[in-house]
Enzyme design. Sequence first.
Site, PDB file in Angstrom:
ATOM      1  N   CYS A  66       0.760  -1.104  -0.071  1.00 50.87           N
ATOM      2  CA  CYS A  66      -0.017   0.219  -0.010  1.00 50.87           C
ATOM      3  C   CYS A  66       0.992   1.294   0.158  1.00 50.87           C
ATOM      4  O   CYS A  66       1.775   1.301   0.802  1.00 50.87           O
ATOM      5  CB  CYS A  66      -0.900  -0.028   1.414  1.00 50.87           C
ATOM      6  SG  CYS A  66      -1.947   1.260   1.478  1.00 50.87           S
ATOM      7  N   GLU A  72      -8.846  -1.196  -2.131  1.00 52.38           N
ATOM      8  CA  GLU A  72      -9.211   0.267  -2.200  1.00 52.38           C
ATOM      9  C   GLU A  72     -10.480   0.624  -1.485  1.00 52.38           C
ATOM     10  O   GLU A  72     -10.256   1.436  -0.814  1.00 52.38           O
ATOM     11  CB  GLU A  72      -9.177   0.542  -3.600  1.00 52.38           C
ATOM     12  CG  GLU A  72      -7.737   0.422  -4.436  1.00 52.38           C
ATOM     13  CD  GLU A  72      -6.555   1.169  -3.930  1.00 52.38           C
ATOM     14  OE1 GLU A  72      -6.541   2.064  -2.931  1.00 52.38           O
ATOM     15  OE2 GLU A  72      -5.320   0.497  -3.897  1.00 52.38           O
TER      16      GLU A  72
HETATM   17 CO    CO Z   1      -3.673   0.953   0.054  1.00 54.67          CO
END
Ligand code: CO
Length: 177
Positions: free
Chosen positions: A101, A144
């Site tokens: 991420c 997401e």
């Molecule tokens: Co992320």
Amino acid sequence: MIREIVTYPNPILRKKSQDVTVFDKELHTLLDDMYETMLHESGVGLAAIQVGVDKNVLIINLPIEDEDDPNCGKQLKENLIEAINPVITHKDGAQVFNEGCLSVPGFHAEITRAKHIVVEYHNRDGQKQKMECEGFLAVAWQHEMEHLSGHVFIENLSYLKRKKFEKEWKRQLKNKN
Ligand code: CO
């Protein structure tokens, strides 16, 4: 314009994003900036909250996986998904992927998510879209969308792995400052 990525443990990442009601120029600029920022940071997906905007907006642009495709490994803009107010209407199965991420740079971990999903959303012009997918793309959607609900993927780690991560992360932050 490239925007700054909000990184863990900034409390902004815990904000729950709100639905978009107006599909205007401001939204289009946000989407364009998110795309530019994601490419600049070598990411494959980005949620608006990661650039500090608490709106239900995300983008996904996976590299082509098909080895017979001459563009294999490339992130083509024609494959860019821009999703406004996405909702997962169906999910089943399970799969494990090694996730990363942009808000937790340098850290990767295996996370279990649904294998197959159906998601409904709007495009940048407000038109309704529906997508059915599995594999890495389904992982990207779920990763997401987790950001939009105010969560980060590391929250899925087991108690011990999370503890280990927090210790390591604190050490890294200290070294940076
Ligand atoms: Co992320």
